[in-house]
Every structure is written in C-alpha cells, then in structure tokens.
Design a protein around this motif. Structure first.
Motif, PDB file in Angstrom:
ATOM      1  N   MET A 215      51.177 -24.782 -19.449  1.00 39.75           N
ATOM      2  CA  MET A 215      50.759 -23.495 -18.892  1.00 39.75           C
ATOM      3  C   MET A 215      49.659 -22.871 -19.753  1.00 39.75           C
ATOM      4  O   MET A 215      48.732 -22.240 -19.234  1.00 39.75           O
ATOM      5  N   LEU A 216      49.766 -23.034 -21.072  1.00 40.54           N
ATOM      6  CA  LEU A 216      48.743 -22.497 -21.972  1.00 40.54           C
ATOM      7  C   LEU A 216      47.382 -23.118 -21.662  1.00 40.54           C
ATOM      8  O   LEU A 216      46.358 -22.415 -21.695  1.00 40.54           O
ATOM      9  N   GLU A 217      47.355 -24.394 -21.348  1.00 43.97           N
ATOM     10  CA  GLU A 217      46.093 -25.061 -21.024  1.00 43.97           C
ATOM     11  C   GLU A 217      45.424 -24.421 -19.817  1.00 43.97           C
ATOM     12  O   GLU A 217      44.208 -24.163 -19.824  1.00 43.97           O
ATOM     13  N   VAL A 218      46.202 -24.147 -18.761  1.00 51.14           N
ATOM     14  CA  VAL A 218      45.639 -23.530 -17.555  1.00 51.14           C
ATOM     15  C   VAL A 218      45.163 -22.112 -17.863  1.00 51.14           C
ATOM     16  O   VAL A 218      44.080 -21.690 -17.436  1.00 51.14           O
ATOM     17  N   SER A 219      45.970 -21.362 -18.622  1.00 51.64           N
ATOM     18  CA  SER A 219      45.610 -19.980 -18.946  1.00 51.64           C
ATOM     19  C   SER A 219      44.336 -19.921 -19.788  1.00 51.64           C
ATOM     20  O   SER A 219      43.429 -19.125 -19.524  1.00 51.64           O
ATOM     21  N   VAL A 220      44.240 -20.774 -20.814  1.00 50.21           N
ATOM     22  CA  VAL A 220      43.056 -20.805 -21.678  1.00 50.21           C
ATOM     23  C   VAL A 220      41.825 -21.209 -20.877  1.00 50.21           C
ATOM     24  O   VAL A 220      40.730 -20.645 -21.062  1.00 50.21           O
ATOM     25  N   SER A 221      41.983 -22.164 -19.979  1.00 58.33           N
ATOM     26  CA  SER A 221      40.857 -22.596 -19.138  1.00 58.33           C
ATOM     27  C   SER A 221      40.331 -21.443 -18.295  1.00 58.33           C
ATOM     28  O   SER A 221      39.112 -21.249 -18.174  1.00 58.33           O
ATOM     29  N   SER A 222      41.241 -20.641 -17.729  1.00 56.60           N
ATOM     30  CA  SER A 222      40.811 -19.500 -16.906  1.00 56.60           C
ATOM     31  C   SER A 222      40.140 -18.429 -17.756  1.00 56.60           C
ATOM     32  O   SER A 222      39.189 -17.773 -17.315  1.00 56.60           O
ATOM     33  N   ILE A 223      40.605 -18.239 -18.970  1.00 58.21           N
ATOM     34  CA  ILE A 223      40.009 -17.255 -19.882  1.00 58.21           C
ATOM     35  C   ILE A 223      38.556 -17.625 -20.180  1.00 58.21           C
ATOM     36  O   ILE A 223      37.665 -16.761 -20.182  1.00 58.21           O
ATOM     37  N   LYS A 224      38.321 -18.891 -20.414  1.00 58.88           N
ATOM     38  CA  LYS A 224      36.956 -19.340 -20.692  1.00 58.88           C
ATOM     39  C   LYS A 224      36.074 -19.191 -19.454  1.00 58.88           C
ATOM     40  O   LYS A 224      34.900 -18.795 -19.551  1.00 58.88           O
ATOM     41  N   LYS A 225      36.615 -19.497 -18.271  1.00 59.16           N
ATOM     42  CA  LYS A 225      35.844 -19.347 -17.037  1.00 59.16           C
ATOM     43  C   LYS A 225      35.492 -17.889 -16.769  1.00 59.16           C
ATOM     44  O   LYS A 225      34.439 -17.591 -16.198  1.00 59.16           O
ATOM     45  N   ALA A 226      36.381 -16.973 -17.174  1.00 61.18           N
ATOM     46  CA  ALA A 226      36.131 -15.540 -16.976  1.00 61.18           C
ATOM     47  C   ALA A 226      35.201 -14.964 -18.028  1.00 61.18           C
ATOM     48  O   ALA A 226      34.833 -13.783 -17.956  1.00 61.18           O
ATOM     49  N   GLY A 227      34.779 -15.778 -19.008  1.00 62.76           N
ATOM     50  CA  GLY A 227      33.838 -15.321 -20.033  1.00 62.76           C
ATOM     51  C   GLY A 227      34.456 -14.430 -21.096  1.00 62.76           C
ATOM     52  O   GLY A 227      33.760 -13.629 -21.732  1.00 62.76           O
ATOM     53  N   ILE A 228      35.742 -14.555 -21.329  1.00 67.03           N
ATOM     54  CA  ILE A 228      36.442 -13.735 -22.322  1.00 67.03           C
ATOM     55  C   ILE A 228      36.418 -14.459 -23.663  1.00 67.03           C
ATOM     56  O   ILE A 228      36.803 -15.626 -23.760  1.00 67.03           O
ATOM     57  N   THR A 229      35.973 -13.766 -24.700  1.00 69.95           N
ATOM     58  CA  THR A 229      35.855 -14.384 -26.032  1.00 69.95           C
ATOM     59  C   THR A 229      36.885 -13.881 -27.030  1.00 69.95           C
ATOM     60  O   THR A 229      37.209 -14.591 -27.987  1.00 69.95           O
ATOM     61  N   ASN A 230      37.368 -12.671 -26.850  1.00 67.54           N
ATOM     62  CA  ASN A 230      38.304 -12.085 -27.821  1.00 67.54           C
ATOM     63  C   ASN A 230      39.750 -12.425 -27.443  1.00 67.54           C
ATOM     64  O   ASN A 230      40.517 -11.601 -26.958  1.00 67.54           O
ATOM     65  N   TYR A 231      40.086 -13.673 -27.702  1.00 66.20           N
ATOM     66  CA  TYR A 231      41.390 -14.212 -27.334  1.00 66.20           C
ATOM     67  C   TYR A 231      41.956 -14.990 -28.519  1.00 66.20           C
ATOM     68  O   TYR A 231      41.252 -15.782 -29.152  1.00 66.20           O
ATOM     69  N   LEU A 232      43.236 -14.757 -28.824  1.00 62.37           N
ATOM     70  CA  LEU A 232      43.872 -15.395 -29.974  1.00 62.37           C
ATOM     71  C   LEU A 232      45.251 -15.916 -29.588  1.00 62.37           C
ATOM     72  O   LEU A 232      46.030 -15.223 -28.924  1.00 62.37           O
TER      73      LEU A 232
END
Length: 436
Positions: free
Chosen positions: A178-195
């Motif tokens: 699930m983390l893989e799918v979530s991280v992939s969507s974060i990158k597609k949305a252009g979000i950089t401040n993610y930890l």
C-alpha cells in the motif's frame, strides 16, 4: 511721720554696703597674689599631665582599632571573593535548576486546566465590541521550537519540510504494498514535503530505492515490537507518541495512513485556523458536519422527545496538527490512554478526547477543530456509495481518497489511481458499495 523716718534709715545704710564690697575685692586680690607666689605652675598642673596621658592612650587605642578593622576588612573581602568564585562555579547548575523549575511550573499551569490560564495564553483582557462584531479567538499560538528534543530529526525536517509543514506516514513491511501505491500517487501529484517514519529495515530499504525521505527512530523497547510486527491498527496507535517530537520542533504535520491515494497537494486546501483539521467518516453533509438528532422515549409522555447533537467521528488516519500546546496535549492524552488497559481503538479515543466536554471529574481538551471538506478529502464510503454513481460528482477532483471503509484496500487504491490519473472511467465499477 513713719514715712520720712524709713527713707532716712535706707539712705544711711547705702554707704556702709558699698564699703563692704570694696573690702571684699581687696581681699580677693590679695589672696590671688599669695597663691601666685606659692603655686607658680598653677594649682592643676598634675591633672593636666594626666589628661594629656589619657588622651594619648585614647589615640593609641583608636589607632589599634583602625588597624584591626583594616585587617578584618581584608579578610572579609577575601571571603567574599571566595564566595563569588563558588557561585560562579555552580552557575550552570543553577541555570539548569531554574530551567527545570520553569518547566515544572508551566506543566503545572497547563495541568490546572482553568479558564484563567487560557486568558493568559491568549493575551490581555479586551472589551466586547458592538452587537454582531464580537469574534472569539480561534487560532492558538504555536509553540517555541525546541531542537534539543531531537537534533537528528530536526536536521531531516529542515531538508524535507516546506514552509515548516510536511506529510508524515508510519510504515512497516506489513503495509509495504500500500505504501508503494501511496508514494507513487504523491510523486504524481507533485508533492515534495513527504516523510516516511520507517519502523523496520525493509521500509528503510524501500525508501532508499525509491528516493523517499525517511526517518528511523532510535530503539525503544517499549514499542519496537509493535512497530515491527504490528498490523495496520497497531501501527496506527504509535503515531500519537511519535508525532509529538515533530510538533515540539515547530512543524505542522499532516498525518497520513498508507491506504490513501493523493490526487492534489493537500497543503493548498488546508485552512490552518484550528489546532486540528481532520477528514470525516461522515458520508453526507449531516453526518460529516453535524446535525440535530431527536431521541424519542414514549414513556416520558409530554417530554418524550429529547434533542441531541451528533457528528460522525473524525478519521484518525488523516488529520493536520498545528504545532500548538492543545495539539500536543491531544497526542499525550491519546497515547497515555492507549498505553493502559483496557485495550481501545485509537480512533475512538482520538474522538473522545477531542469532543468530550469538561464535566465533574474530567477536564476536557481545549482544542479548536475543523472538519475538512468531505468531497475534497474523501472517504471510500462516499466514493463508492455516492460519487461514482453521480455523473456530476464524478467530474470532481478530490485532494485525497482514503480507503478506510473497505478491507480490500490495495485493489481499490489501484482502481482510484486508474480513475483519477489515467482517466479510466469504469475503473471503480467492479467493486461493491460495501465490503462484499
């Protein structure tokens, strides 16, 4: 006859009295001459010498006292210098004690929970304005950042955060897919401040391979077993302890479970006017934002109807916390309750601490809260039961979709990605409204 006789007698006695005075003066002069001849150095010459000697003795004694005082003053100065040196050597210890006492005082004031303390925090008392113009203070001040809490984490956050804000997710290898799918969507949305707070080595490796910022906590025997082997709910309960340091460091945190798909940047849609902003488990406007619910008890006759205020719970898997004292107190309260029996669900405890008011034997949390827009921050019940079936609502672009109502999380997450990112209009159709 009597008068004249008296005057003559008085006049006759005056020459006799004058002669007596003259005789006395002459005798005094003669005695003075005789004494001058007999005692040429004066009658009190011996006494004079004694007086001089006495004065000399007094002067000598005074000189001795002055010398003694001077010696005593020097010794006193030396003693004072020694005391100053001792005080200087313990200055750091005194400062430390003062800091500790100040912290204890602040903690005691916060624990008091009285309304007067709220006034002190907010500011000076104010006069109420005209009718219709009065507005209460809604936004609490942020805490003073304290990097000594966790210097290593502070350095990481300086690099990752944007405007002192970031998304934080906790994950172990059990939720890696699930983390893989979530991280992939974060990158597609252009979000950089993610930890990602990595709870085991498998997640550390995943983050390194996928260029994802991560933080791995120092070993903690009390919770490490849960962190490494626990399921979704067990891991969810840890966040209330871990997030505290983020707030103490002065950062606003958007806590995110891993079963969330990001479509837009959430920081563009947060109000930041409350201590807590959270998505709702409500599926319509009434359940998400609150409504008047009437309780009916026929046995009460005329008073059978009792009005209640209801709201569906906030979701403890997606909420934003400003770095304020009430937000930190919320984390402390929930973490404390979850660490003691009986076992409890973190979402239930989260909402009880947020909403239960003060009452006899209990001091409620004085935290401001905001419910997020239910269409922008969408739960999976709203998506699969309502939105996907409405032609107009299907055109909306949510900020996130949280697959919180369904156990088949991974396939539904992938379907959400297909629908919103790849434009596949039938990607959601194969799933039932509920868990099936």
């Amino acid at each position: 006859m009597a008068g004249p006789i008296s005057r003559r007698s008085t006049s006759a006695s005056q020459p006799v009295r004058g002669s007596r005075i003259v005789v006395a003066i002459v005798i005094g002069v003669l005695i003075g001459c005789i004494l001058a001849l007999l005692y040429p150095h004066g009658l009190f010459s011996g006494d004079s010498d004694s007086g001089s000697e006495f004065q000399n003795r007094r002067l000598t004694k005074s000189n001795l006292q002055i010398g003694s005082t001077s010696c005593e003053s020097s010794e006193r100065v030396s003693m004072l210098k020694a005391d100053i040196a001792d005080l200087s050597s313990t200055n750091d210890e005194l400062k430390k004690q003062i800091r500790e006492l100040t912290q204890k005082l602040q903690a005691a004031e916060q624990k008091n929970g009285q309304a007067e303390q709220q006034v002190v925090v907010v500011g000076e008392p104010q006069k109420a304005g005209p009718f219709g113009t009065v507005k209460g203070i809604r936004t609490n001040p942020t805490v003073l950042p304290d990097e000594t809490v966790n210097p290593r984490l502070a350095k990481i956050l300086e690099k990752v955060a944007v405007k002192k804000e970031l998304i934080v997710s906790l994950a172990n290898s059990n939720v890696k897919a699930m983390l893989e799918v979530s991280v992939s969507s974060i990158k597609k949305a252009g979000i950089t401040n993610y930890l990602v707070v990595a709870l085991d080595d498998g997640i550390v490796d995943f983050c390194k391979e996928n260029d994802v910022a991560f933080y791995m906590r120092d070993p903690d025997e009390g919770i490490d077993s849960v962190a490494k082997t626990g399921g979704n709910h067990a891991v969810s309960g840890l966040k209330f302890r871990i997030l505290r340091e983020f707030l103490q460091l002065g950062y606003g945190v958007l806590l995110s479970d891993v079963d969330i798909v990001y479509i837009q940047n959430p920081f563009d849609h947060i109000y930041r006017d409350s201590d807590v902003e959270s998505m709702s488990d409500g599926h319509d406007n009434m359940t998400a934002y609150g409504y008047n619910d009437v309780f009916d008890e026929p046995a009460m006759g005329w008073a059978r109807y009792a009005h209640t205020i209801r709201i569906w719970v906030y979701n403890s898997g997606f909420f934003y916390l400003r770095p304020t004292i009430p937000a930190i107190e919320l984390l402390d309260r929930v973490a404390d309750r979850l660490s003691h029996p009986p076992p409890a669900w973190d979402q239930a405890v989260f909402n009880e601490e947020l909403f239960f008011p003060s009452h006899p034997g209990y001091i409620g949390l004085h935290a401001s809260k905001r419910t997020m827009d239910r269409y922008l921050f969408m739960n999976s019940k709203a998506l699969f039961k309502e939105v996907r079936k409405d032609a107009h609502l299907k055109k909306l672009k949510p900020v996130i979709v949280h697959i919180n109502y369904h156990p088949d999380k991974l396939p539904r997450m992938k379907a959400v990605v297909e629908f919103y990112f790849n434009g596949k209009q039938d990607a959601l159709d194969a799933f039932p409204d509920g868990s099936g």
